[in-house]
Design a protein around this motif. Structure first.
Motif, PDB file in Angstrom:
ATOM      1  N   LEU A  14       0.839  -1.198   0.000  1.00  0.00           N
ATOM      2  CA  LEU A  14       0.000   0.000   0.000  1.00  0.00           C
ATOM      3  C   LEU A  14       0.874   1.248   0.000  1.00  0.00           C
ATOM      4  O   LEU A  14       1.884   1.313   0.698  1.00  0.00           O
ATOM      5  CB  LEU A  14      -0.909   0.011   1.236  1.00  0.00           C
ATOM      6  CG  LEU A  14      -2.027  -1.038   1.285  1.00  0.00           C
ATOM      7  CD1 LEU A  14      -2.694  -1.032   2.659  1.00  0.00           C
ATOM      8  CD2 LEU A  14      -3.057  -0.775   0.195  1.00  0.00           C
ATOM      9  N   GLU A  18      -2.470   5.352   1.932  1.00  0.00           N
ATOM     10  CA  GLU A  18      -3.518   4.609   1.228  1.00  0.00           C
ATOM     11  C   GLU A  18      -4.255   3.703   2.209  1.00  0.00           C
ATOM     12  O   GLU A  18      -3.649   3.058   3.061  1.00  0.00           O
ATOM     13  CB  GLU A  18      -2.879   3.771   0.112  1.00  0.00           C
ATOM     14  CG  GLU A  18      -3.844   3.289  -0.943  1.00  0.00           C
ATOM     15  CD  GLU A  18      -3.104   2.662  -2.109  1.00  0.00           C
ATOM     16  OE1 GLU A  18      -3.653   2.656  -3.221  1.00  0.00           O
ATOM     17  OE2 GLU A  18      -1.966   2.170  -1.912  1.00  0.00           O
ATOM     18  N   ILE A  23      -6.686  -2.418  -1.287  1.00  0.00           N
ATOM     19  CA  ILE A  23      -6.245  -3.783  -1.576  1.00  0.00           C
ATOM     20  C   ILE A  23      -7.283  -4.519  -2.408  1.00  0.00           C
ATOM     21  O   ILE A  23      -6.962  -5.321  -3.282  1.00  0.00           O
ATOM     22  CB  ILE A  23      -5.957  -4.544  -0.263  1.00  0.00           C
ATOM     23  CG1 ILE A  23      -4.592  -4.109   0.293  1.00  0.00           C
ATOM     24  CG2 ILE A  23      -5.996  -6.054  -0.459  1.00  0.00           C
ATOM     25  CD1 ILE A  23      -4.215  -4.787   1.587  1.00  0.00           C
TER      26      ILE A  23
END
Length: 227
Positions: A14, A18, A23
């Motif tokens: 990530l 984020e 994901i």
């Protein structure tokens, strides 16, 4: 490579700032689905814990039970849980991304809902906020009302489960069709079928209770027909 190491790598990928929900836009191919399934169950259970305002020891134990988490992997599971709790994205956004991630994998989404129900009732109380949460997630996943009722009747001990609801059939369906439907459910519950659609080996034990519930429901219906 263990699933928890693979989950750790997915989280580490990530970008700075984020959220965990990002994901779900990336793990769409079959080899990654077991990682996606595990993250999805833990992440949504974290959002569900916020819905009723409590995170009990029983609920945490239920997550360990669903995934058979070894002691050395508990930190990885806790990391996913905490990332989801802190993520500003709401649970509906999670659910939409998870549905997009699994595409037409409706069976896998039903497996995921089953894990959430297992966690929801772990503390012995099925909170109205949890019911509303799970109903909304099921709607986003595209589950029918009958499918949701069947799941709830198997897990929520507020009354004797209706065997027809457990199998997701109606009372006026011909018994031959019910038997055919029951046999399909049993085939779909086989561990090999679950692994093929992306349920991680660590969570396949969910099928044990499901198989018992399906078989008990069919036996009750068959006995009623013979009486």
């Amino acid at each position: 490579m263990s699933i928890w190491r693979r989950i750790g790598e997915a989280i580490s990928a990530l970008a700075s700032g984020e959220g965990l929900s990002a994901i779900f836009d990336r793990l769409r191919t079959p080899p990654e689905r077991s990682v996606a399934f595990t993250i999805a169950v833990i992440a949504l259970s974290a959002k569900m814990a916020k819905a009723d305002g409590l995170v009990t020891r029983d609920e945490v134990s239920a997550i360990r039970e669903v995934f058979q988490i070894a002691r050395e992997d508990e930190a990885g599971a806790a990391r996913v849980f905490n990332l989801a709790r802190r993520d500003v994205a709401g649970f509906e956004d999670y659910a939409r991304r998870i549905r997009a991630m699994f595409g037409d994998g409706q069976d896998c989404l039903c497996d995921l809902m089953e894990g959430l129900f297992h966690i929801a009732i772990a503390d012995g109380t099925y909170h109205p906020a949890e019911d509303a949460f799970l109903l909304r997630v099921a709607e986003i996943f595209g589950m029918s009302e009958a499918e949701f009722r069947g799941l709830r009747s198997r897990f929520v001990p507020d009354a004797a489960p209706d065997p027809y609801a457990v199998l997701g059939v109606t009372h006026d369906m011909p018994v031959a069709d019910i038997r055919k439907h029951w046999k399909q459910l049993v085939r779909d519950t086989h561990p090999d079928a679950m692994l093929a659609r992306g349920v991680p080996a660590e969570a396949v034990k969910l099928a044990e209770k499901r198989m018992i519930d399906f078989n008990n429901a069919w036996e009750e219906i068959a006995d009623r027909q013979e009486a």
